[in-house]
Design a protein around this motif. Structure first.
Motif, PDB file in Angstrom:
ATOM      1  N   LEU A 218     -37.142  13.339  -5.757  1.00  0.00           N
ATOM      2  CA  LEU A 218     -37.175  14.061  -4.633  1.00  0.00           C
ATOM      3  C   LEU A 218     -36.853  15.624  -4.613  1.00  0.00           C
ATOM      4  O   LEU A 218     -36.120  15.540  -5.732  1.00  0.00           O
ATOM      5  N   LEU A 219     -38.014  16.124  -4.460  1.00  0.00           N
ATOM      6  CA  LEU A 219     -37.787  17.426  -4.273  1.00  0.00           C
ATOM      7  C   LEU A 219     -38.482  18.285  -3.049  1.00  0.00           C
ATOM      8  O   LEU A 219     -39.962  17.484  -2.817  1.00  0.00           O
ATOM      9  N   ASP A 220     -38.048  19.071  -2.086  1.00  0.00           N
ATOM     10  CA  ASP A 220     -38.337  19.660  -0.855  1.00  0.00           C
ATOM     11  C   ASP A 220     -38.626  21.005  -1.209  1.00  0.00           C
ATOM     12  O   ASP A 220     -37.763  21.873  -1.962  1.00  0.00           O
ATOM     13  N   LEU A 221     -39.456  21.473   0.038  1.00  0.00           N
ATOM     14  CA  LEU A 221     -39.217  23.397   0.334  1.00  0.00           C
ATOM     15  C   LEU A 221     -38.703  23.403   1.195  1.00  0.00           C
ATOM     16  O   LEU A 221     -39.540  23.049   2.162  1.00  0.00           O
ATOM     17  N   GLN A 222     -38.192  24.613   1.407  1.00  0.00           N
ATOM     18  CA  GLN A 222     -37.497  25.116   2.395  1.00  0.00           C
ATOM     19  C   GLN A 222     -38.529  26.730   2.746  1.00  0.00           C
ATOM     20  O   GLN A 222     -37.944  27.050   1.239  1.00  0.00           O
ATOM     21  N   VAL A 223     -38.754  26.964   4.132  1.00  0.00           N
ATOM     22  CA  VAL A 223     -38.753  28.937   4.002  1.00  0.00           C
ATOM     23  C   VAL A 223     -37.810  29.412   4.693  1.00  0.00           C
ATOM     24  O   VAL A 223     -37.829  28.259   5.968  1.00  0.00           O
ATOM     25  N   LEU A 224     -37.167  29.871   4.449  1.00  0.00           N
ATOM     26  CA  LEU A 224     -36.037  30.581   5.561  1.00  0.00           C
ATOM     27  C   LEU A 224     -36.785  32.401   5.919  1.00  0.00           C
ATOM     28  O   LEU A 224     -36.861  32.863   5.004  1.00  0.00           O
ATOM     29  N   GLN A 225     -37.181  32.581   7.046  1.00  0.00           N
ATOM     30  CA  GLN A 225     -37.806  33.955   7.912  1.00  0.00           C
ATOM     31  C   GLN A 225     -36.274  34.415   8.615  1.00  0.00           C
ATOM     32  O   GLN A 225     -36.046  33.772   9.562  1.00  0.00           O
ATOM     33  N   GLU A 226     -35.803  35.316   8.131  1.00  0.00           N
ATOM     34  CA  GLU A 226     -35.217  36.183   9.152  1.00  0.00           C
ATOM     35  C   GLU A 226     -35.498  37.000   9.520  1.00  0.00           C
ATOM     36  O   GLU A 226     -36.555  38.388   8.810  1.00  0.00           O
ATOM     37  N   VAL A 227     -34.558  37.610  10.406  1.00  0.00           N
ATOM     38  CA  VAL A 227     -35.795  38.709  11.949  1.00  0.00           C
ATOM     39  C   VAL A 227     -34.112  40.054  12.269  1.00  0.00           C
ATOM     40  O   VAL A 227     -33.548  39.191  12.618  1.00  0.00           O
ATOM     41  N   GLN A 228     -34.210  40.803  12.336  1.00  0.00           N
ATOM     42  CA  GLN A 228     -32.874  41.447  12.823  1.00  0.00           C
ATOM     43  C   GLN A 228     -33.359  41.852  13.721  1.00  0.00           C
ATOM     44  O   GLN A 228     -33.792  42.379  14.656  1.00  0.00           O
ATOM     45  N   THR A 229     -32.458  41.557  14.234  1.00  0.00           N
ATOM     46  CA  THR A 229     -32.608  41.887  16.155  1.00  0.00           C
ATOM     47  C   THR A 229     -32.225  42.553  16.442  1.00  0.00           C
ATOM     48  O   THR A 229     -32.173  44.225  16.201  1.00  0.00           O
ATOM     49  N   LEU A 230     -30.197  43.028  17.132  1.00  0.00           N
ATOM     50  CA  LEU A 230     -29.837  44.422  17.439  1.00  0.00           C
ATOM     51  C   LEU A 230     -28.561  44.128  17.027  1.00  0.00           C
ATOM     52  O   LEU A 230     -27.905  42.975  16.307  1.00  0.00           O
ATOM     53  N   GLY A 231     -28.367  45.394  16.332  1.00  0.00           N
ATOM     54  CA  GLY A 231     -27.120  45.368  15.478  1.00  0.00           C
ATOM     55  C   GLY A 231     -26.974  44.888  14.417  1.00  0.00           C
ATOM     56  O   GLY A 231     -27.988  44.846  13.604  1.00  0.00           O
TER      57      GLY A 231
END
Length: 312
Positions: A218-231
């Protein structure tokens, strides 16, 4: 835990040391201590059974940017005398494949995972000061679930026709086929030779869970997007695609398993003895009347019977 039925009577021993509790046939006729009652199940403690695991691995910790990952391997061995997966005592007793249903031997546990590989590989990139993207592949490879080859029939007359591990014939004189089994010995023998979990136990009753389903990938693919907001706060958005292999090819990433950890290889009709000049004044070990399925399951009646004889 051990479950014992106190209201059935041991009447003999059949091929491969199978303990009988009445007259074996497709449905079977059970010998009871007190015919006024059906089953009386006693639950007993046991010191048999264990589980052992060994894990080794390497990993690279997560980085602010770049590659990280891990690779681990686990070996596991687990045995018991009863998996005790039901809330009912009768079910735990009657759905336990054994040569002697009232005195089960140590066998591979249903939930043993003999070999398991876990791995993940991640790559993280930061850009425009406020954004970061991480792409991760997650892999699991593991041994298939264990299962038992059984008869469709009551080979030990214990009231059930779905819990008797098969006796693997070593030669054609140890089995009789019914008229609706055109493949006969040649077909069954070829199948036994093609299956290591059967070939290994020629002339024996297969142990519980001595066969195993195919390896799983079994093989999974994950994409994580980070966006800095306040501080120091940030927003994370995750998208996961499960079972990538199956997306790439419909034959990949499949998990094959057996229903209730058993496979009914052939129908069982009876054990019987044919007396003749060569068997006169000898003790005969009963042969097994059964048939191969249309790939191993169909059987009918038979007017011819045989037995393998040994000196008294």
């Amino acid at each position: 835990m051990v479950f014992e039925n106190l209201n059935i009577v041991r009447t003999g021993t059949a091929q491969g040391g199978r303990v009988l509790y009445g007259t074996p046939s497709f449905n079977g006729s059970t010998a009871r201590k007190d015919p006024r009652f059906t089953n009386a199940i006693l639950l007993k403690n046991t010191d048999k059974g264990y589980s052992t695991s060994l894990t080794v691995g390497v990993q690279r910790e997560a980085q602010a940017e770049g590659l990280s990952g891990a690779l681990f391997y686990t070996w596991n061995r687990a045995e018991n005398v009863n998996n005790a997966t039901s809330s009912r005592a009768i079910s735990n007793w009657q759905y336990n494949e054994a040569r002697d249903v009232n005195n089960p031997e140590l066998g591979t546990a249903d939930f043993e995972v003999r070999h398991r590989i876990l791995a993940h590989l991640s790559y993280r990139v930061r850009y425009q000061q406020r954004f970061a993207t991480t792409v991760t592949l997650i892999y699991e490879g593991r041994s298939g679930s264990p299962f038992t080859w059984i008869y469709n029939g009551n080979a030990n007359a214990d009231t059930r026709r779905d819990n008797d591990p098969i006796y693997v014939p070593a030669s054609p004189d140890e089995i009789v086929f019914t008229s609706d089994s055109p493949g006969g010995w040649d077909e069954l023998n070829a199948f036994i030779e093609s299956e290591p979990s059967l070939r290994k136990y020629r002339g024996q009753i297969v142990p519980r869970n001595s066969a195993r389903a195919p390896w799983r990938n079994l093989l999974d693919l994950q994409v994580l997007q980070e966006v800095q907001t306040l501080g120091t706060q940030r927003l994370e958005i995750t998208a996961t695609l499960l079972n990538v292999l199956n997306l790439l090819n419909s034959d990949w990433g499949k998990v094959r398993y057996t229903l209730f950890d058993t496979v009914r290889l052939m129908d069982f009709q009876a054990t019987t003895i044919r007396a003749g000049p060569s068997c006169a004044s000898r003790r005969c070990r009963t042969g097994t009347i059964c048939s191969s399925r249309t790939t191993w399951l169909r059987a009918g009646s038979s007017s011819s019977v045989c037995a393998t004889c040994s000196n008294a």
